[in-house]
Motif scaffolding. Structure first.
Motif, PDB file in Angstrom:
ATOM      1  N   GLN A 147       2.269   7.936   4.697  1.00 12.04           N
ATOM      2  CA  GLN A 147       0.885   8.276   4.325  1.00 12.04           C
ATOM      3  C   GLN A 147      -0.154   7.246   4.786  1.00 12.04           C
ATOM      4  N   PRO A 148       0.057   5.937   4.474  1.00 10.89           N
ATOM      5  CA  PRO A 148      -0.962   4.962   4.903  1.00 10.89           C
ATOM      6  C   PRO A 148      -0.658   4.287   6.243  1.00 10.89           C
ATOM      7  N   ASN A 171     -10.137   5.365   3.690  1.00 10.48           N
ATOM      8  CA  ASN A 171      -9.490   4.372   2.820  1.00 10.48           C
ATOM      9  C   ASN A 171      -9.614   2.962   3.402  1.00 10.48           C
ATOM     10  N   ILE A 210       3.342  -1.573   4.145  1.00 13.79           N
ATOM     11  CA  ILE A 210       2.850  -0.197   4.087  1.00 13.79           C
ATOM     12  C   ILE A 210       4.049   0.699   3.783  1.00 13.79           C
ATOM     13  N   ASN A 243      -7.270   8.121   6.320  1.00 15.07           N
ATOM     14  CA  ASN A 243      -6.943   6.705   6.441  1.00 15.07           C
ATOM     15  C   ASN A 243      -8.171   5.885   6.825  1.00 15.07           C
ATOM     16  N   VAL A 288       0.854  -1.193   0.000  1.00 15.19           N
ATOM     17  CA  VAL A 288       0.000   0.000   0.000  1.00 15.19           C
ATOM     18  C   VAL A 288       0.888   1.240   0.000  1.00 15.19           C
ATOM     19  N   ASN A 289       0.619   2.141  -0.943  1.00 16.39           N
ATOM     20  CA  ASN A 289       1.305   3.441  -0.910  1.00 16.39           C
ATOM     21  C   ASN A 289       0.297   4.514  -1.300  1.00 16.39           C
ATOM     22  N   SER A 290       0.781   5.708  -1.622  1.00 19.39           N
ATOM     23  CA  SER A 290      -0.190   6.780  -1.858  1.00 19.39           C
ATOM     24  C   SER A 290      -0.106   7.362  -3.270  1.00 19.39           C
ATOM     25  N   ILE A 318      -3.817   4.479  -1.629  1.00 24.46           N
ATOM     26  CA  ILE A 318      -4.831   5.224  -0.870  1.00 24.46           C
ATOM     27  C   ILE A 318      -5.121   6.555  -1.572  1.00 24.46           C
ATOM     28  N   LEU A 335      -3.256   2.696   8.839  1.00 21.67           N
ATOM     29  CA  LEU A 335      -4.140   1.582   8.467  1.00 21.67           C
ATOM     30  C   LEU A 335      -3.999   0.408   9.438  1.00 21.67           C
TER      31      LEU A 335
END
Ligand code: UDP
Length: 403
Positions: free
Chosen positions: A126-127, A106, A122, A103, A35-37, A67, A130
């Motif tokens: 940014q995320p 998302n 992660i 978050n 997961v990234n942004s 996200i 989560l």
């Protein structure tokens, strides 16, 4: 182009590919979620672009989720990013709330995939929240910090730490980038994709076209620095070094960079560089469009010597790229450049324009050594900084995480 692991066999050899396939055996069908942004732009997206398809090619159920955020969210995360790197970047209570709220939104979308995943990676801050939101997680969660957080701005670290401390492990690019956390930390340096437009072999005709396009003389040596126009990349020091060399030997310099116009600091640096180079036909300041990877590749291949005279640096991927092209690299004695440039073996570490000038002159006058260094440089990258090494380290880590 869809990439497959076997495409790299000719570069790294069958045993390396075989070892990766072996490592992947125990991970067949495992769901690994990154997961990234952002889907594009920046180093993280560049890595995930090859990592996710190659993991899938090895039978891992790898996914890449991005996200979504608002402008306000990205302003806050930019401050977190700056703060982690030590710049005083105050964040208001409302800012931290926005960070969490985005978050939360998302998480609602990603909940099924995150709850079921066997490994979740992660990327960057940014995320990061989560994990706290995922109450019914099944798998192991790893936080992958891509920047140097060793000396953060305290208030920002205080705000972020509760979100990252709960991870099962974290990964940093260099040991000097890490910060104490209550879980195991791993070091996985970045790597380059030897088949990408930035690094693949190019036909001689393409090199010639680029040479002609920028009016470079094939008969005089060329030094190239590819970099954002940033004070810490020391472009003025590079110009000074080349001018010192030219008092005895003819030399052309290319300073290639891009994306400076929408960055106020970059614009100021570019203006200074332009002014310094004005009227000098042998200093070529090239402002390249984003993703002009083949041009950068060609310029690095046209160079006799690659320079990266940074006074502050992260890992320094331009050094990796230059070494992979069989060029000696003269690099600033800082950050990840130290891991890549070994005096007399892959290039030279320097601290001043005078030092850089001395090493440029030395290399231009020692053709055989320059060639030898170039050969060693490429092998050094083949052994240490190609994507297959990074994949091996990730797969090994997944095995440990899943034990
Ligand atoms: N780069 C690029 N265009 C430019 C300047 C740099 O594509 O105009 C690339 C360069 O080839 C390298 C990366 O951006 O792949 C820069 O990474 P590095 O670690 O050297 O420095 P950073 O910019 O992350 O400080």
């Amino acid at each position: 182009m869809t990439i497959h692991l076997d495409m790299y066999e000719g570069i790294v050899g069958a045993p390396v590919i075989g070892q990766l396939r072996q490592l992947a055996k125990g991970l067949q069908g495992k769901r690994v979620v990154h997961v990234n942004s952002t889907r594009e732009g920046g180093g993280v997206a560049e890595i995930l672009d090859w990592m996710v398809p190659l993991m899938c090619d090895m039978g891992i159920d790898a996914r890449w989720e991005v996200i979504q955020g608002t402008n306000e969210f990205f302003n806050v995360t930019k401050s977190i990013h700056n703060g982690l790197q030590g710049y005083p970047a105050p964040i208001t209570t409302r800012g931290w709330q926005t960070y969490l709220d985005v978050n939360v939104a998302n998480f609602e979308t990603l909940r099924p995939i995150l709850e079921e995943a066997e490994v979740v990676l992660i990327h960057d801050p940014q995320p990061a929240p989560l994990l706290k939101l995922c109450q019914n997680r099944k798998g192991k969660w790893i936080w992958r910090g891509h920047i140097d957080i060793s000396h953060p701005y305290r208030p920002v670290w205080k705000g972020l730490k509760p979100y990252v401390a709960g991870y099962d492990a974290s990964i940093f690019s260099m040991n000097t980038f890490a910060h104490p956390l209550p879980h195991p930390q791993f070091i996985v340096p970045p790597s380059i994709d030897p088949l990408s437009d930035k690094n693949c072999d190019l036909e001689y005709s393409e090199l010639e076209q680029v040479r002609a396009r920028f009016g470079l003389d094939p008969d005089r040596p060329l030094v190239v620095q590819v970099s954002r126009f940033d004070r810490f990349k020391d472009p003025l020091g590079v110009i000074a070094a080349c001018r010192l060399v030219r008092t005895v030997t003819p030399l052309q310099l290319v300073l290639a960079g891009g994306g400076a116009t929408d960055d106020p600091e970059g614009k100021a640096m570019l203006d200074e560089v332009m002014e310094e180079a004005a009227g000098d036909p042998d200093i070529h300041v090239l402002l390249l469009p984003p993703n002009d990877d083949r041009t950068i590749n060609a310029l690095q291949r046209l160079a006799d010597i690659i320079i990266q005279k940074s006074t502050k640096e992260g890992f320094g991927l331009t050094v990796t790229e230059g070494l992979w092209k069989g060029k000696p690299v003269i690099g600033g004695d800082v950050g990840g450049i130290r891991r890549q440039v070994v005096n007399y073996h892959t290039g030279f570490l320097v601290n001043t324009p005078e030092g850089a000038a001395h090493r440029i002159r030395f290399l231009l006058h020692h053709h055989d050594l320059k060639k030898e260094i170039g050969i060693k440089a490429k092998e050094f990258i083949r052994e240490n900084f190609l994507l297959t090494r990074q994949l091996r380290e990730y797969l090994t880590l997944f095995h440990e995480a899943l034990q």
